[in-house]
Design a protein around this motif. Structure first.
Motif, PDB file in Angstrom:
ATOM      1  N   VAL A   1      19.465  -2.956 -87.959  1.00 13.79           N
ATOM      2  CA  VAL A   1      18.582  -2.949 -89.134  1.00 13.79           C
ATOM      3  C   VAL A   1      17.547  -4.061 -89.016  1.00 13.79           C
ATOM      4  O   VAL A   1      16.361  -3.863 -89.306  1.00 13.79           O
ATOM      5  CB  VAL A   1      19.404  -3.120 -90.429  1.00 13.79           C
ATOM      6  N   GLY A   2      17.986  -5.234 -88.569  1.00 10.45           N
ATOM      7  CA  GLY A   2      17.057  -6.338 -88.393  1.00 10.45           C
ATOM      8  C   GLY A   2      15.999  -6.028 -87.352  1.00 10.45           C
ATOM      9  O   GLY A   2      14.816  -6.358 -87.530  1.00 10.45           O
ATOM     10  N   SER A   3      16.410  -5.384 -86.257  1.00  7.83           N
ATOM     11  CA  SER A   3      15.460  -5.021 -85.211  1.00  7.83           C
ATOM     12  C   SER A   3      14.439  -4.011 -85.726  1.00  7.83           C
ATOM     13  O   SER A   3      13.237  -4.125 -85.452  1.00  7.83           O
ATOM     14  CB  SER A   3      16.193  -4.445 -84.000  1.00  7.83           C
ATOM     15  N   VAL A   4      14.911  -3.021 -86.476  1.00 13.86           N
ATOM     16  CA  VAL A   4      14.001  -2.008 -87.029  1.00 13.86           C
ATOM     17  C   VAL A   4      13.006  -2.659 -87.978  1.00 13.86           C
ATOM     18  O   VAL A   4      11.800  -2.358 -87.946  1.00 13.86           O
ATOM     19  CB  VAL A   4      14.798  -0.898 -87.747  1.00 13.86           C
ATOM     20  N   ALA A   5      13.507  -3.571 -88.829  1.00 17.41           N
ATOM     21  CA  ALA A   5      12.607  -4.268 -89.751  1.00 17.41           C
ATOM     22  C   ALA A   5      11.579  -5.089 -88.981  1.00 17.41           C
ATOM     23  O   ALA A   5      10.394  -5.138 -89.349  1.00 17.41           O
ATOM     24  CB  ALA A   5      13.412  -5.175 -90.683  1.00 17.41           C
TER      25      ALA A   5
END
Length: 206
Positions: free
Chosen positions: A52-56
């Motif tokens: 999720v952090g990478s996508v954000a």
């Protein structure tokens, strides 16, 4: 500057120092982009949601690239911002996990429960991975790779490093000597991203 040069690198044609307004805007865009991208990636890793952090982080990088594109920034610089932003969004969560494990990780003994043999066709290469559990019987969601050698057998004891509160997946891989060492590369690349954004903004106007 020729049309092709302006298209690739931006239409800026002033001499000497760039206008203060553009410099301030460039610094602001660079700092906000780098801060949001790094913050989202780090927060995702610390919360156990590194994907999720990478996508954000990717979304932040692409949003900045689109903003630069809309302001007529050089296409080479816009592409570089998008590419470096994507690399950082993928790199920072892993580096953050390594930093946490290096600084606050705890080594624990685990027991091999199953050995998996991975054969790489065409490369004449075989690699083992081990499913493991803690000594109290608790299953460990991450497999051991580095210490799961050719002689690994169920019941064998290995050592893995666990993070605080188990938010970071445990590992048996070699870790950096310190958190600073783990984060040095991503930190330098983040500063480069901020500088790249600044240059793109400054060169976006004649």
């Amino acid at each position: 500057m020729s049309y092709d040069g302006a298209f690739l690198w931006g239409p800026a044609n002033f001499s000497g120092r760039p206008p203060t307004r553009l410099t301030v805007e460039g610094v602001a865009v660079g700092v906000v982009t780098a801060g949001l991208l790094a913050g989202a990636s780090v927060a995702g890793a610390l919360a156990g949601f590194d994907t999720v952090g990478s996508v954000a982080g990717v979304v932040v990088g692409l949003a900045t690239a689109w903003y630069l594109f809309s302001t007529n920034a050089g296409r080479v610089l816009v592409g570089a911002v998008a590419l470096l932003g994507g690399i950082l969004a993928w790199w920072i969560p892993g580096a953050t996990a390594q930093a946490v494990l290096a600084a606050r990780g705890e080594s624990r003994t685990v027991v091999v429960t199953e050995v998996h043999v991975h054969r790489y066709e065409g490369r004449d290469y075989v690699k083992n991975s081990c499913s493991v559990r803690l000594l109290d019987g608790t299953s460990v969601p991450t497999e051991a790779w580095r210490t799961c050698g050719a002689t690994a057998r169920p019941g064998q004891h290995l050592t893995m490093v666990f993070g605080p509160k188990d938010a970071i997946p445990p590992t048996d891989r070699m870790l950096p000597a310190s958190a600073a060492e783990a984060l040095a590369g991503p930190a330098a690349a983040t500063l480069a991203l901020a500088a790249l954004c600044c240059v793109a903004v400054i060169r976006s106007q004649p």
